[in-house]
Scaffold this active site. Structure first.
Site, PDB file in Angstrom:
ATOM      1  N   ASN A 143      -5.554  -0.917  -2.979  1.00  0.00           N
ATOM      2  CA  ASN A 143      -3.935  -1.129  -3.224  1.00  0.00           C
ATOM      3  C   ASN A 143      -3.348  -2.504  -2.958  1.00  0.00           C
ATOM      4  O   ASN A 143      -4.031  -3.524  -3.570  1.00  0.00           O
ATOM      5  CB  ASN A 143      -3.164   0.201  -2.660  1.00  0.00           C
ATOM      6  CG  ASN A 143      -3.387   0.255  -1.240  1.00  0.00           C
ATOM      7  OD1 ASN A 143      -4.262   0.779  -0.750  1.00  0.00           O
ATOM      8  ND2 ASN A 143      -2.073   0.091  -0.386  1.00  0.00           N
ATOM      9  N   ASP A 144      -2.475  -2.529  -2.287  1.00  0.00           N
ATOM     10  CA  ASP A 144      -1.565  -3.960  -2.202  1.00  0.00           C
ATOM     11  C   ASP A 144      -2.461  -5.419  -2.146  1.00  0.00           C
ATOM     12  O   ASP A 144      -3.461  -5.195  -1.309  1.00  0.00           O
ATOM     13  CB  ASP A 144      -0.965  -4.110  -0.771  1.00  0.00           C
ATOM     14  CG  ASP A 144      -0.217  -2.936  -0.605  1.00  0.00           C
ATOM     15  OD1 ASP A 144      -0.059  -1.975  -1.515  1.00  0.00           O
ATOM     16  OD2 ASP A 144       0.571  -2.772   0.369  1.00  0.00           O
ATOM     17  N   GLN A 152      -5.930  -4.156   0.247  1.00  0.00           N
ATOM     18  CA  GLN A 152      -6.005  -2.820   1.055  1.00  0.00           C
ATOM     19  C   GLN A 152      -7.005  -2.164   0.190  1.00  0.00           C
ATOM     20  O   GLN A 152      -7.007  -2.004  -1.001  1.00  0.00           O
ATOM     21  CB  GLN A 152      -4.654  -1.973   0.899  1.00  0.00           C
ATOM     22  CG  GLN A 152      -3.515  -2.643   1.625  1.00  0.00           C
ATOM     23  CD  GLN A 152      -3.640  -2.262   3.142  1.00  0.00           C
ATOM     24  OE1 GLN A 152      -3.439  -1.157   3.513  1.00  0.00           O
ATOM     25  NE2 GLN A 152      -4.151  -3.281   3.963  1.00  0.00           N
ATOM     26  N   PHE A 166      -3.191  -2.022   7.916  1.00  0.00           N
ATOM     27  CA  PHE A 166      -2.091  -2.123   6.609  1.00  0.00           C
ATOM     28  C   PHE A 166      -1.897  -3.399   6.337  1.00  0.00           C
ATOM     29  O   PHE A 166      -2.351  -4.242   6.893  1.00  0.00           O
ATOM     30  CB  PHE A 166      -1.082  -1.410   7.131  1.00  0.00           C
ATOM     31  CG  PHE A 166      -1.119   0.192   6.882  1.00  0.00           C
ATOM     32  CD1 PHE A 166      -2.301   0.765   6.889  1.00  0.00           C
ATOM     33  CD2 PHE A 166       0.178   0.842   6.676  1.00  0.00           C
ATOM     34  CE1 PHE A 166      -2.166   2.266   6.693  1.00  0.00           C
ATOM     35  CE2 PHE A 166       0.101   2.208   6.336  1.00  0.00           C
ATOM     36  CZ  PHE A 166      -1.158   3.042   6.406  1.00  0.00           C
ATOM     37  N   SER A 167      -1.076  -3.705   5.286  1.00  0.00           N
ATOM     38  CA  SER A 167      -0.675  -4.898   4.555  1.00  0.00           C
ATOM     39  C   SER A 167      -0.332  -5.911   5.390  1.00  0.00           C
ATOM     40  O   SER A 167       0.376  -5.619   6.433  1.00  0.00           O
ATOM     41  CB  SER A 167       0.062  -4.680   3.532  1.00  0.00           C
ATOM     42  OG  SER A 167      -0.524  -3.965   2.334  1.00  0.00           O
ATOM     43  N   ARG A 216       6.150  -2.585   9.159  1.00  0.00           N
ATOM     44  CA  ARG A 216       4.604  -3.072   8.651  1.00  0.00           C
ATOM     45  C   ARG A 216       4.776  -4.104   7.497  1.00  0.00           C
ATOM     46  O   ARG A 216       5.962  -4.502   7.206  1.00  0.00           O
ATOM     47  CB  ARG A 216       4.043  -1.992   8.021  1.00  0.00           C
ATOM     48  CG  ARG A 216       4.615  -1.174   6.898  1.00  0.00           C
ATOM     49  CD  ARG A 216       3.954   0.188   6.255  1.00  0.00           C
ATOM     50  NE  ARG A 216       4.534   0.721   5.319  1.00  0.00           N
ATOM     51  CZ  ARG A 216       5.757   1.632   5.271  1.00  0.00           C
ATOM     52  NH1 ARG A 216       6.160   1.706   6.454  1.00  0.00           N
ATOM     53  NH2 ARG A 216       5.904   2.138   4.149  1.00  0.00           N
ATOM     54  N   ASP A 217       3.643  -4.584   7.412  1.00  0.00           N
ATOM     55  CA  ASP A 217       3.597  -5.623   6.166  1.00  0.00           C
ATOM     56  C   ASP A 217       4.173  -7.051   6.249  1.00  0.00           C
ATOM     57  O   ASP A 217       4.977  -7.635   5.752  1.00  0.00           O
ATOM     58  CB  ASP A 217       4.349  -4.936   4.708  1.00  0.00           C
ATOM     59  CG  ASP A 217       4.023  -3.809   4.596  1.00  0.00           C
ATOM     60  OD1 ASP A 217       2.782  -3.371   4.893  1.00  0.00           O
ATOM     61  OD2 ASP A 217       4.502  -2.928   3.912  1.00  0.00           O
ATOM     62  N   GLU A 248       9.144  -1.510   2.031  1.00  0.00           N
ATOM     63  CA  GLU A 248       7.698  -1.985   1.932  1.00  0.00           C
ATOM     64  C   GLU A 248       7.696  -3.412   1.563  1.00  0.00           C
ATOM     65  O   GLU A 248       8.409  -3.846   0.747  1.00  0.00           O
ATOM     66  CB  GLU A 248       6.841  -1.089   1.146  1.00  0.00           C
ATOM     67  CG  GLU A 248       6.886   0.491   1.702  1.00  0.00           C
ATOM     68  CD  GLU A 248       5.698   1.273   1.142  1.00  0.00           C
ATOM     69  OE1 GLU A 248       5.173   1.765   1.943  1.00  0.00           O
ATOM     70  OE2 GLU A 248       5.522   0.880  -0.339  1.00  0.00           O
TER      71      GLU A 248
END
Ligand code: FRU
Length: 516
Positions: A102-103, A119, A159-160, A222-223, A270
Site C-alpha cells: 500500500n502506501d 507498506q 506503519f507508514s 501515525r505516518d 492519515e
C-alpha cells in the site's frame, strides 16, 4: 518445528481463504519475528517468501497458533514463474513482486538513486503484517525491488512514514562520504514514532537505539512526514493524530521533537505530506496534504504553519491515496507517488500498485494557489510507438477511431474551440467525458471540475492493465480509477456532440518497465 537457517527465504504455503494463524519464530525462547499467515498445506494458492537471512546460521523454533502442521520450504531466491507477465501486472507502474503493497513510504533521493519504500505484506496479497518493502530507481520509471527494509518486531508492525538525508550529519552517524539516510516510521504496539537509519545508501538499515522519538499521543497517531524547514531553521514532522487532526513537531537534532501546533484538515485523514515548493514566479510556499489529497497552502511564520487559503482538493477519483513527495530532490523539484488502490481484483500473487511518479507545481491563479500533478518527463524513456494527429475534424455524433496495441499508453489531447461542446474519449473500454457546457470532466463515474474558458483544453491519460490516471486543467485535476483495461478493445476513439477540430492528439504506447 525447528530449523537451522541456511537459506535466505522460508516459503510458507498460504491460501487467503484459510484460517489466519500466528507464526512465531523464536531463538533461545525469545520471539524474534512473528507474522499472521493463512497457512494451507493442502491447497496453497500463494507462496509466502519470508526473508530470514538476518538469522543465518541460527536455530529457529517455529510455533504456530492455532496449531497446525507446517510444511516449509527453503530457498535462496524468489523463483517466481512468469514474474511481471501476470494478467493484471501493471507494465508501466511499480508493483511488488509477491504479496501486497500500500502506501509509498520514505521516498528519498540519495547519491543518484531514488529510493521508494512502501507498506508491504510478504505473507499474502492482502493487507496484513506491515513491513517496509524497498525499491530503487535511477530514473523514477524503472524500479528494482530490493530486500526488505523494516520488519515487524516486538514494538509492533511497521506503519507508514518518510525519509530524509542527514546532509549536515546532525545525527553524527555518518561513517564515510555518504550522508546518513534517515527513516521515520510508526510502530503499532503502541502507536508511536520511531527512527531508523542507514550509513550505506540503504543497503543496510538499523533501527535507532533510543526509540521512540515521539511517544504515543492519542489513538492510532501515525505516518510521520519529515522535512527540513529553512524558515524555522529546524526539522519538522507532520503527524496524523485522529479524525481530521494533524500535529506539527519541530526538532534541532532529529531526535527530540516538540509539538508546536495542531491543524484540522477538513475531509482528510492519515498520511500527511509536508513539503515546500516554488511557484513559477519564484514564490516559496509550503503545502500540507493528506491521504485524500486535500491540501493547505501556507507559510511558516512566527514559528507556525499559517495557511493562506481554504483547503482544496487535487484528486477526484477513487484509486490514488496516501501520496508522498520525494525528499532531497535536486534543483527544487517536487515529485510525488501515490498508492493506486485496487478494489475487487483477485490477484493470486500480488496486489496493488503505485501511480506514475508525478511532477508537482504550484500556480497562483486569480489569487488562489493551485497544486498540479503531471506524469514526470522521465516517462518518455519508455515511449514506444507514437501516433500523432493534427487538426482532426470531428463530425457531430460520428466516432473517429484509431487502432491501439495491447499495451500501456499515455494519451495527450489538446483542443481549443470546444465551447459548449461535449467530447467523449474511449480506450480499452473506458470513457472520459469532457462536458464544456457544465465545465466538468468525468472518468467513468468520477467527476471533476474544469476551468475551460474557451481557450485550450488539455487532457493527459495514463492507462495500464488495471488503472487509469487522468490529468486535466494543467494537472490541477487528477482523477484515478482502478478498472481492468479491456484488452479486446484496442481502440482509441473520439466523439463530439457538435462539429469541432481537435488540434493535437498524441498516443504513445509504453514499453514495459520490467523488460531489461
Ligand atoms: C494509509 C494507512 C496509514 C498506515 C498504513 C498501514 O493507507 O492506513 O495510515 O500507516 O496505511 O498500512
Amino acid at each position: 518445528m525447528n530449523i537451522t537457517v541456511t537459506k535466505k527465504y522460508l516459503i510458507f504455503p498460504v491460501n487467503i481463504s484459510a484460517d489466519m494463524r500466528r507464526v512465531c519464530m523464536n531463538i533461545n525462547g525469545e520471539t524474534v519475528y512473528a507474522l499472521n499467515l493463512a497457512i494451507d498445506n493442502e491447497n496453497p494458492k500463494f507462496n509466502a517468501y519470508i526473508d530470514v537471512s538476518r538469522f543465518m546460521g541460527k536455530d529457529l523454533s517455529i510455533s504456530v497458533s492455532p496449531e497446525t502442521e507446517l510444511s516449509v520450504r527453503e530457498s535462496d531466491t524468489m523463483d517466481i514463474e512468469g514474474l511481471y507477465s501476470e494478467e493484471l501486472r501493471p507494465q508501466a507502474h511499480f508493483s511488488t513482486k509477491n504479496g501486497w503493497n500500500n502506501d509509498p513510504n520514505g521516498l528519498v533521493y540519495l547519491d543518484g538513486t531514488y529510493h521508494m519504500f512502501y507498506q508491504h505484506n510478504p505473507g499474502s496479497p492482502k493487507w496484513e503484517n506491515m513491513h517496509w518493502g524497498h525499491a530503487e530507481s535511477k530514473d523514477l520509471i524503472h524500479w528494482e525491488e530490493k530486500d526488505m527494509a523494516l520488519y515487524p518486531d516486538n514494538t509492533g508492525t511497521m506503519f507508514s512514514g518518510s525519509a530524509i538525508v542527514d546532509n549536515k550529519n546532525t545525527l553524527g552517524l555518518q561513517t564515510g562520504e555518504l550522508p546518513t539516510g534517515v527513516l521515520f516510521y510508526t510502530s503499532t504496539a503502541p502507536f508511536c514514532q520511531r527512527m531508523a537509519y542507514s550509513t550505506d545508501g540503504f543497503k543496510t538499515i538499523k533501527k535507532y537505539e533510543n526509540n521512540p522519538v515521539i511517544k504515543h499521543i492519542v489513538d492510532a497517531n501515525r505516518d510521520p512526514s519529515v522535512v527540513y524547514c529553512q524558515e524555522l531553521g529546524k526539522y519538522v514532522i507532520a503527524l496524523y493524530l485522529e479524525k481530521d487532526i494533524y500535529a506539527l513537531f519541530t526538532s534541532d537534532d532529529l531526535v527530540s521533537w516538540t509539538e508546536i501546533q495542531r491543524i484540522k484538515m477538513d475531509g482528510d485523514n492519515e498520511c500527511p505530506d509536508l513539503f515546500c515548493i516554488n511557484t513559477p514566479d519564484g514564490e516559496r510556499k509550503w503545502v500540507l496534504i493528506g491521504a485524500h489529497d486535500r491540501y493547505l497552502v501556507g507559510d511558516f511564520k512566527n514559528g507556525q504553519f499559517v495557511s493562506v487559503q481554504d483547503i482544496r482538493s487535487l484528486h477526484f477519483g477513487n484509486s490514488a491515496y496516501a501520496g508522498q513527495s520525494f525528499s532531497d530532490l535536486p534543483n527544487g523539484r517536487a515529485v510525488r507517488v501515490d498508492w493506486l488502490r485496487w478494489f475487487d481484483l483477485s490477484a493470486d500473487r500480488f496486489s496493488q500498485q503505485m501511480s506514475i511518479p508525478l511532477e508537482m507545481s504550484l500556480n497562483k491563479i486569480d489569487g488562489t494557489y493551485h497544486l498540479s500533478v503531471l506524469p514526470v518527463k522521465e516517462i518518455e524513456a519508455i515511449f514506444d510507438k507514437t501516433q500523432k494527429y493534427e487538426n482532426l475534424s470531428l463530425k457531430a455524433g460520428e466516432k473517429t477511431s484509431f487502432a491501439l496495441e495491447d499495451s500501456a499508453y499515455i494519451f495527450k489531447i489538446h483542443a481549443k474551440a470546444l465551447k459548449d461542446n461535449k467530447l467523449s474519449v474511449s480506450f480499452f473500454g473506458k470513457t472520459v467525458e469532457c462536458d464544456l457546457k457544465e465545465n466538468s470532466i468525468k472518468l467513468d463515474d468520477h467527476k471533476g471540475p474544469l476551468s475551460y474558458t474557451g481557450e485550450a483544453l488539455d487532457v493527459t491519460v495514463v492507462v495500464d492493465r488495471c488503472t487509469v490516471e487522468l490529468f486535466s486543467d494543467d494537472g490541477r485535476i487528477y482523477i484515478t480509477e482502478c478498472t481492468v483495461a479491456d484488452r479486446n478493445m484496442c481502440e482509441f476513439s473520439l466523439t463530439a456532440e457538435n462539429d469541432c477540430i481537435i488540434e493535437n492528439i498524441e498516443l504513445n504506447s509504453l514499453k514495459s518497465i520490467w523488460n531489461k
